[in-house]
Design an enzyme around this catalytic site. Structure first.
Site, PDB file in Angstrom:
ATOM      1  N   GLU A 175      -1.209 -52.375 -13.415  1.00  0.00           N
ATOM      2  CA  GLU A 175      -2.225 -52.053 -12.396  1.00  0.00           C
ATOM      3  C   GLU A 175      -3.150 -53.239 -12.122  1.00  0.00           C
ATOM      4  O   GLU A 175      -4.369 -53.156 -12.271  1.00  0.00           O
ATOM      5  CB  GLU A 175      -3.023 -50.816 -12.827  1.00  0.00           C
ATOM      6  CG  GLU A 175      -2.131 -49.590 -12.914  1.00  0.00           C
ATOM      7  CD  GLU A 175      -2.861 -48.297 -13.257  1.00  0.00           C
ATOM      8  OE1 GLU A 175      -3.943 -48.375 -13.858  1.00  0.00           O
ATOM      9  OE2 GLU A 175      -2.358 -47.225 -12.907  1.00  0.00           O
ATOM     10  N   GLU A 384       4.680 -44.649 -13.549  1.00  0.00           N
ATOM     11  CA  GLU A 384       3.721 -43.688 -14.108  1.00  0.00           C
ATOM     12  C   GLU A 384       3.553 -42.564 -13.110  1.00  0.00           C
ATOM     13  O   GLU A 384       3.315 -42.816 -11.927  1.00  0.00           O
ATOM     14  CB  GLU A 384       2.338 -44.316 -14.328  1.00  0.00           C
ATOM     15  CG  GLU A 384       2.225 -45.245 -15.492  1.00  0.00           C
ATOM     16  CD  GLU A 384       0.782 -45.695 -15.749  1.00  0.00           C
ATOM     17  OE1 GLU A 384      -0.160 -44.925 -15.485  1.00  0.00           O
ATOM     18  OE2 GLU A 384       0.630 -46.837 -16.219  1.00  0.00           O
TER      19      GLU A 384
HETATM   20  C1  BG6 Z   1      -3.105 -45.332 -15.334  1.00  0.00           C
HETATM   21  C2  BG6 Z   1      -3.067 -46.255 -16.533  1.00  0.00           C
HETATM   22  O1  BG6 Z   1      -4.025 -45.784 -14.440  1.00  0.00           O
HETATM   23  O2  BG6 Z   1      -3.496 -44.020 -15.542  1.00  0.00           O
HETATM   24  C3  BG6 Z   1      -2.808 -45.559 -17.848  1.00  0.00           C
HETATM   25  O3  BG6 Z   1      -2.107 -47.263 -16.346  1.00  0.00           O
HETATM   26  C4  BG6 Z   1      -3.602 -44.277 -17.897  1.00  0.00           C
HETATM   27  O4  BG6 Z   1      -3.103 -46.439 -18.889  1.00  0.00           O
HETATM   28  C5  BG6 Z   1      -3.148 -43.380 -16.757  1.00  0.00           C
HETATM   29  O5  BG6 Z   1      -3.514 -43.607 -19.118  1.00  0.00           O
HETATM   30  C6  BG6 Z   1      -3.768 -41.999 -16.736  1.00  0.00           C
HETATM   31  O6  BG6 Z   1      -5.161 -42.097 -16.759  1.00  0.00           O
HETATM   32  P1  BG6 Z   1      -6.003 -41.350 -17.877  1.00  0.00           P
HETATM   33  O7  BG6 Z   1      -7.394 -41.802 -17.636  1.00  0.00           O
HETATM   34  O8  BG6 Z   1      -5.819 -39.901 -17.638  1.00  0.00           O
HETATM   35  O9  BG6 Z   1      -5.462 -41.775 -19.184  1.00  0.00           O
END
Ligand code: BG6
Length: 486
Positions: A175, A384
């Site tokens: 990111e 993701e």
């Molecule tokens: C993404 C990141 O933005 O979101 C992850 O790359 C992160 O590291 C994921 O865990 C989900 O966000 P969160 O705050 O729910 O963990």
């Protein structure tokens, strides 16, 4: 049309959110190790010294460092074809500026990749998932210093050389566009103000002092570091596929008021397209300069020499995270919602998760089509996508996470539609296939996994693993290459 035969189904993790063992086998401190945990009512905080008797979620996380064989076997049981994980930079160069790499750290990832190979799981490796050695933040102001570019390239080269026969797919930075926002300063480019580095008490993350001029310079240095690493990687192994990774938040205009449309286009350009364009096309897009001028950012840091480096280090694939969409409005009084990295105006057509993130599978189809149109020559990977929720363990030990199944089903349907639209999508690694620490809140209570981990925000739990209903559902999806989503 459907998913290709070799489609990479799998899951994605980040070292700092799963490994724990934060000082084991020579590992140095990294930025996430300095972040204290949050809970349902308190946000996570930062302090430049480790405070005794306080809970730091990353210090033990879910102890993947010792459980990796068990966890990879569970991923294999679901049928994973790909596992995205990051190398913790401070395991390899504990201070960032060390002369020699730490052999114990290198050996750990050898073992992890060997374990993946045992089950024919292809690793997809992020070189930096916010895991910048703490010493680099303290001594060099993170990526604001040009010296950090050299340290990163040395680290990347060490990994490429060591794992060139075990890893084909790489991501230079997770990111990278996070640093276009003020919160990205500390996490993404490890840039802290002097005042924050001298604190003795923890402060809330959103109270950390931001300096946009320095932040954009640090982001530029990250682009340069990434391009140099891509070039180096291709010299080491011409078959490497090296990608950028963008946090893609899909933005919609809140209304059809042309002012909202223009505001939305600008948001999309700066947040999503700017960083992708630099890494895919090897040059800064024109629109960013008018933003720099508006914000009073002097962009003389983009030298001719750097421009050449950016051109020579363009990526082979575009990878991104997708969780939700938000709306953009010029009216400051419209209702708002939370979100990943950034919130926005509420969309009345969408439901939200327990953490207030809007659920929008159609947004994923829209995004895939947008990206395929913008970068038609590159394969796309969704690296993701997932649903953070509160899970309940029933008396018989079962975890009925139908809400998670529903989220994934709709998103996979949308992916399928995009593939039918002609999008070249080659991978889908869901976020947090096993419960891990939340990056945003530091909570363990916010669970993403198909696998439950007995670990809690008060530091209790025995780290045991348990399969949730979604585990068997995802297994079936992979078994049928995305055909059976029932
Ligand atoms: C993404 C990141 O933005 O979101 C992850 O790359 C992160 O590291 C994921 O865990 C989900 O966000 P969160 O705050 O729910 O963990």
């Amino acid at each position: 049309m459907s998913f290709s035969k070799g489609f990479f189904w799998g899951g994605a993790l980040a070292a700092n959110q799963c490994e724990g063992a934060y000082q084991e086998d020579g590992k140095g401190l990294s930025v996430p190790d300095m972040l204290l945990g949050g809970d349902a009512n308190t946000p996570r905080t930062f302090c430049p010294q480790i405070l005794e008797d306080r809970f730091y979620p990353s210090h033990n996380a879910i102890d993947f460092y010792h459980f990796y064989k068990n966890d990879i076997a569970l991923f294999a049981k679901m049928g994973f074809k790909m596992l995205r994980l990051s190398i913790n930079w401070s395991r390899i160069f504990p201070n960032g500026d060390d002369k020699e790499p730490n052999e114990a750290g290198l050996k750990f990832y050898d073992d992890v990749f060997d374990e993946c190979k045992k089950y024919d799981i292809e690793p997809l490796v992020t070189l930096c998932h916010y895991e910048i050695p703490w010493n680099i933040a303290k001594k060099y102001q993170g990526f604001y210093s040009r010296e950090t570019i050299d340290m990163y390239v040395k680290y990347a080269t060490t990994c490429f050389e060591r794992y060139k026969n075990k890893v084909k797919y790489w991501i230079t930075f997770n990111e990278i566009n996070f640093a276009t926002t003020s919160d990205g300063a500390y996490q993404s480019v490890a840039l802290f103000s002097e005042e924050d580095l001298n604190r003795t008490e923890p402060c809330k993350i959103d109270e950390l002092k931001d300096n946009p001029q320095k932040r954009f310079e640090a982001l530029h240095n990250q682009f340069v570091a990434s391009a140099l690493a891509v070039k180096k990687g291709h010299e080491i192994n011409a078959n490497f596929m090296i990608g950028c990774m963008i946090c893609h938040i899909t933005w919609y205009p809140y209304t059809c008021n042309p002012k909202d449309i223009i505001a939305c286009q600008k948001k999309d350009s700066i947040f999503n397209d700017f960083s992708g364009d630099v890494q895919v096309r090897g040059e800064y897009p024109e629109f960013i300069f008018s933003y720099f001028r508006e914000e009073g950012i002097n962009y003389s840091f983009i030298t001719d020499e750097d421009k050449k480096i950016l051109k020579e280090g363009t990526v082979d694939m575009y990878t991104f995270s997708y969780y939700m969409s938000n709306c953009v409005s010029v009216d400051p009084n419209v209702p708002t919602v939370a979100g990943n990295l950034e919130g926005g105006a509420e969309n009345p057509y969408l439901k939200t998760s327990d953490w207030g993130w809007q659920i929008d599978p159609d947004g994923l189809r829209y995004t895939l089509n947008k990206l395929a149109g913008r970068y038609p020559h590159l394969p796309l990977m969704i690296v993701e996508n997932g649903f953070g929720a509160k899970d309940k363990v029933e008396e018989d030990g079962a975890i009925h996470d139908q809400y998670r199944i529903d989220y994934f089903r709709e998103h996979i349907k949308a992916m399928k539609e995009a593939v039918e639209d002609g999008v070249n999508l080659i991978a889908y690694t869901t976020w947090g296939p096993i419960d891990i620490v939340s990056a945003g809140t530091g909570q363990l209570y916010k669970r993403y996994g198909f696998i439950y981990v007995d670990r809690h925000d008060d530091g209790t739990g025995d780290f045991s693993r348990k399969e949730k209903d979604s585990f068997y559902w995802y297994k079936k999806v992979i078994d049928t290459n995305g055909e059976d989503l029932a």
